[in-house]
Motif scaffolding. Structure first.
Motif: not given
Length: 684
Positions: A15-24, A40-46, A48-60
């Motif tokens: 239910l939480v995300v890293r807030k700097d990801l929005v700017k990214i 971001l909540g669908q793909y980066c709510a974790t 885990d750094e690897d999951s976050i990187k993968s989620g960012i790519d998905t959102v982009k």
């Protein structure tokens, strides 16, 4: 991650995300924060750094394929035509075509209009009719022989907002956090770094959330440009709408009498008016009259029928003058258009946020920590609109009898809103309740005190409360009342019995500099309390009279380690330099503690101070002592004074020291203070 971030992820996983990801991920997409955080909540709510990187790519990838940029609308239309069907992310508004008796959608960025929308879709999502909603849609292209038929077909539509949340789980998780941790979590959730804010400044940010959780709450914020006044109403919640320019028609805001369609107040939880200030503006007087009735009674009329709504009203605008100027010459509502600069309208306001206390937004103020996905927090706040915490304080405190029913209602609504945000489980200590009650009273008092300036028929009121257990009476004052009593009280008359004490305190803290103090004036022992966000304080005014004439000073402060702390020390030495004659020397010795991790850097700063202050006739030295050997912070002079400093020299809030054209970087009196106390004791 910080310890708080670990705790946040433990209790609010998913239910939480890293807030700097929005700017990214945002790039050049002109889209509200809650839309991005939904993805971001669908793909980066974790965590885990690897999951976050993968989620960012998905959102982009999702944004690049499906978000419609206006300058690429032609390309997207071509994709839909060639594929036959394509998913798009766009802001969609719907209107009723009463000639053909059909609903027609307009895609804001795609530039497509008159797309047929099913009646069931409108019944599920009526906000499509008022202001438009960001959605994820499947759009098809099917040309027809009849050119009057729109070739675009809306196959599916899903508003971007949370579909489900567990409020009981939210309450249970809240109990695992201290009040300070919870406030910091909320600050991070709206995108700010809590380390850059004091306790009062944090509350000033969070009060902007009350319109989302309190029905029919009327809030105003006036202050300088660039403080983020309107951001939260345009970016934070799918349940709020920001009207740019501050002007709107009666049908759009309340009801269209020709077709009976409700306006914005019937569908949105918070309606905010941006750029509300501006004397030259000429709003519709009929609109203002309806607004007055709605803000007071929660109702408006459609012909002979009376309708009700629950939307809160927020008014934000810029001021051209500083606070002492407005208090001396006009009032704190001076910037409003004439029809709004009216006591009947202003008396409906529940709270006035002092925008001049809110810092101009700087890059270092944004958070890189974890916070709630904003649409999750938005749904929590919406769910709380039916709750009432307004009487929680009555077990401990009672408002003074002077306070009118309208004033009480305003105080109650602010207090209830704060309780919902900070203590949704209803468990707050007596001291925590008192802080919120004082804050709620202050915001309403700011409104009422200006009404007394505008309309002489308003009688002076004592705003305060008594403790149930002791009967002790506590008056509440605004910060500007304490800081500028010489301007605050009209015609020099005190509005409360303690005005004289405030005037004496103001003169002591921001009065004449040491050089202006008459030589025959006898300095007195005294104790000063400086409040958070107070301005007008400088070392020259605060310490100067007591340091003048001293030839030796001993400064004891264990926390002179970081750059800004040692900069404050240098500024104190500059004060000493200004006080002394050119042909005199002053010995200054510092007793402090060595920085365990950055000792070399600390020594480097001290050596720079020593070398550079030498030309000013200051002989500066220092010594490091064990941490536990220092029990207090103070300045001892050889002219008989001891100055006790409860937080040492670290008395100013963070400011942009790199901006050479900022007054706060040049003059101390333009900086916001932290809360601190100073005691001047005559040694025998």
């Amino acid at each position: 991650m910080s310890a708080l971030d670990d705790k946040i992820n433990e209790h609010f996983q998913g239910l939480v995300v890293r807030k700097d990801l929005v700017k990214i991920v945002k790039g050049n997409a002109i889209v509200p924060t809650y839309v991005l955080e939904y993805l971001l909540g669908q793909y980066c709510a974790t965590a885990d750094e690897d999951s976050i990187k993968s989620g960012i790519d998905t959102v982009k990838e999702i944004l690049s394929k499906h978000y419609v940029h206006r300058n690429e609308a032609g390309l997207v239309k071509s994709v839909i035509r060639e594929k036959g069907r394509h998913k798009v992310i766009d802001k969609i508004g719907v209107q009723l075509n009463d000639k053909d008796d059909v609903y027609e959608a307009t895609f804001s960025n795609l530039g497509v209009a008159k797309v047929l929308v099913a009646t069931d879709t409108i019944k599920k999502h009526p906000k499509l009719l008022v202001g438009g909603v960001w959605c994820i849609c499947d759009l098809e292209y099917e040309p027809a022989e009849d050119k009057r038929v729109c070739p675009w077909i809306l196959q599916s539509l899903k508003p971007i907002q949370l579909s489900y949340f567990d409020f009981d789980a939210y309450i249970a998780a809240r109990k695992n956090f201290t009040t300070e941790e919870w406030i910091n979590l909320l600050l991070q959730s709206i995108g700010f770094n809590p380390e850059m804010f004091g306790a009062r400044s944090k509350l000033l940010q969070l009060i902007r959330l009350i319109p989302f959780c309190e029905r029919n709450y009327n809030l105003i914020e006036l202050g300088p440009k660039g403080t983020g006044k309107s951001h939260i109403y345009s970016e934070f919640s799918p349940h709020g709408i920001l009207i740019s320019g501050g002007e709107v028609t009666v049908p759009k805001l309340f009801v269209n009498n020709s077709n009976g369609r409700l306006g914005l107040v019937g569908y949105w939880d918070a309606v905010a008016f941006d750029e509300f200030a501006g004397r030259e503006k000429k709003p519709n007087k009929a609109l203002v009259d309806i607004m007055k009735n709605y803000m007071a009674n929660k109702t408006f009329s459609r012909g002979v029928e009376t309708l009700g709504a629950e939307a809160s009203m927020v008014f934000v605008g810029n001021t051209r003058h500083n606070v002492p100027y407005m208090l001396k010459h006009t009032d704190l509502f001076d910037e409003l258009p004439t029809v709004y600069h009216d006591s009947a309208f202003l008396d409906r306001l529940h709270f006035y946020i002092p925008g001049w206390e809110v810092d101009i937004i700087r890059g270092e103020m944004f958070s890189e920590g974890y916070g709630f996905v904003v649409d999750y927090l938005a749904e929590i706040l919406k769910n709380q609109r039916s709750q009432d915490f307004s009487q929680v304080y009555t077990d401990h405190f009672q408002l003074l009898s002077d306070i009118s029913t309208r004033d009480r209602d305003a105080i109650h609504k602010t207090f209830s809103g704060f309780m919902k945000i900070l203590f949704p489980h209803g468990e707050a200590s007596r001291d925590e309740i008192e802080v919120l009650l004082q804050f709620a009273i202050e915001g309403r008092k700011r409104v009422k005190d200006q009404l007394m300036r505008i309309d002489s028929t308003y009688a002076a009121v004592q705003f305060g409360y008594t403790a149930v257990d002791t009967g002790k009476k506590q008056l509440v004052k605004t910060l500007e009342e304490k800081q500028f009593p010489q301007h605050y009280y009209p015609h020099g008359a005190a509005a409360t019995e303690e005005a004289g004490d405030d005037k004496e305190k103001s003169e002591a803290t921001s009065g004449p500099a040491a050089d202006d103090v008459p030589k025959d004036e006898v300095l007195k022992e005294k104790h000063l309390v400086i409040e958070e966000n107070q301005k007008g304080i400088s070392f020259d005014d605060l310490f100067g009279p007591y340091l003048k004439g001293a030839s030796s000073l001993v400064i004891t402060d264990p926390y002179l380690r970081k750059f800004h702390q040692l900069r404050n020390l240098m500024e104190l030495l500059e004060t000493v330099t200004r006080l002394k004659s050119d042909d005199d020397e002053v010995q200054v010795h510092l007793v402090t503690v060595e920085d365990e991790f950055n000792g070399d850097q600390q020594k480097g700063y001290l050596m720079n101070i020593q070398e550079n202050i030498w030309n000013g006739g200051i002989r500066f030295s220092w010594e490091f002592v064990p941490d536990k050997s220092i029990h207090a912070r103070h300045i001892v002079t050889d002219n008989g004074w001891k100055i006790l400093l409860d937080r040492g020299l670290d008395v100013f809030q963070a400011f942009d020291s790199k901006d050479a054209f900022s007054l706060s970087s040049r003059l101390q009196k333009y900086r916001s203070c932290r809360t601190f106390e100073v005691t001047f004791v005559k040694e025998k």
